[in-house]
Design a protein around this motif. Sequence first.
Motif: not given
Lengths: 343, 329
Positions: B48-73
């Motif tokens: 959780s501490l990592i999450g305070v300083f770094y996340t791969p994407y903006n957690p609130a952003s809704t710009q990604f395609p929906r319902d994608l299964p887990p992938s490297p991206q």
Amino acid sequence: MRKDYLIKRGIYYIIVWFVGITIDFILPRLIPGNVLGSIILGRIGGNLSAYGQNVQQEIEVLVQQLGLSQYYHTPLYIQYFDYLKEIIRLNFGPSLTEFPVAVGTIIAEAAPWTFGIVIPAVVASFFIGNLLGRFAALARGTVKDYAILGLTMFLYTFPVFVTGEILIEFLAVDLHIFPTGGQYNTFVFLKPTLSLPFVWSVIYHAILPVSTLILFSLAGWIIGMRNNMIPILQEDYMNYYRLMGVSEREISNKAYRLALLPNFTSFSIALGYSVLGAVAIEYLFNYAGLGYYFNQAITGLDYPLLNGIFFMLVTAMVLSNFVADIVYGIIDPRTSHEETEGV
Amino acid sequence: MAQRKLGIFSVNIRIDKYSPFYNLLQGIWEQKVARVGLYILLAIIIFSLIGVFYTPYNPASTQFPRDLPPSPQHLLGTDDYGHDIFSQLLVGGFPVIGVGLLTGLIGTLIAILVGVTAGLYADTLIDRILSGITQIFLIIPGILIIELIGAYLGAVQIKLGYLTILLALSTTGWAWGARVLRSLVLSLRRREYILSSELVGESKFSIIFRQIIPNNLPFIASNFFFTAIYGITGFTFIYYFGLGSLTQINWGTMLYWSLGGEAYLRGLWWWYIPPGLMIGLVAFSFALINIGIDRVANPRLRVWDIKKYKKQLEKIRKKEEEAEVKWQM
């Protein structure tokens, strides 16, 4: 068992029950009246301005039926007595989400379904949990013991509805073994009948919710049994049996029976708490018991229904605790003599 | 005291080895179960501490395609609203852990206050009143009352925030601890050393803080984690019924939205299992630590590894012999 002990506990539980019911009485009266009015309006017909004089009159009648019109006119204690008189007859007024069906009718229909899944679940988890606990106690300190403890503790702390979701996804959606929800096959049976296929349909639909409840309540029994049994196994009289040459198997049987006694007293309390667990599970499985309606009442702001269900749950908890005390008094007569121990 | 001389609890760090708190920590650390729990908790806190300083994407952003299964991206895929679930998981931890731990703390403080007072003034009016209140809180399920209050607050368009949830949970979760502490104090009160300090004229206040609390430290610590588990369970239940504030991102809201999106009926397991698993793991680590503390408090529940203790005893005996030889020389 002493009679005055029983009477004392009885009076205690009656007081507790009254407090619960009073909370039930006070809470809805804390929200502002106009808010309540607008909720009622929203539930039965949307915006007031879109309707004529007739609707307003109907609302007046409804408000009267709900016992809300006197909120600011009659003194609180008279309202309270009226309320007490009504709930004895299970009369909480009409439900708002299922208007005009009475709350009492909904509860009377829903409660058997809830107890129908809670009682088998508690009985099954009692037996499975105690046997697993015995196994863990006998294998204490080994990998088996830690595996059992770890797994059940994890199931206990895992949010119960997520367990249910996982079961639904893998057993019902992917493998099509069980139905995803409902109480019986509504395509075949339009309403309950007393026939063998119907009973089978009910059992078939109950398997998943019951197993979720069992997985959730297993941990308590396992830990209880293990913690009861380990000290007994180390007791001097157990060593005496061993010296006498009694087989280890018989010794574990004796210890198991001794450790089982205190678990019996928790049985009815577990029943009460499982009703609460069922509240979370029923919504997921679309199982029209108390929990299903509880969620419906929360999302639909259906206060009479919410009050009725809270009343039922509090009554179940108080009754189960009282029964536990009675059983405790029968099994262990010492308790009724310890004045300072019981709160 | 005798145990310390035997050296079972001996360590090389020079701190106040005789303080009960240190003794308790030492005892907990000795229990393997509790150590595993502490490691799990530490791992989750670091996550959780990592999450305070770094996340791969903006957690609130809704710009990604929906319902994608887990992938490297998207390590854990995306949800129905186009959020990146892994980023949300990184950010959403601290509310859950914080509410849990703080519920444990406040709930335990209330339990100490009520339980010790009731125990010290046993069989007086104060005790009767306090015990009665405890009994009521014990029987009427707290989570249910919170749900009821939350539903009524919903009428005036109020959703429960973190602070309200914390207060509600800690004011309903103390009863069990108070009851246990009361009976512990009752049995302690009859002991001679308490009686003697009373006779010497020590104040009740100092008896509580210097005798009763240190002597019951394992029970208090165990109660802390017990209440913290209640806090986490309550937290998830409040969000499950949609009574919590849904504007924040935490594991509770993630579960709520996945439930609303019927993720379990559509095979979107990456949406609801990760937050459920994380919540479960936090509570699980608390439960493991709790089992460890129970074994400290009740030695009969301990699993004795006889070989290990024989070895330790052998070591101590050697040391003592050496010391004696030195002294004689």
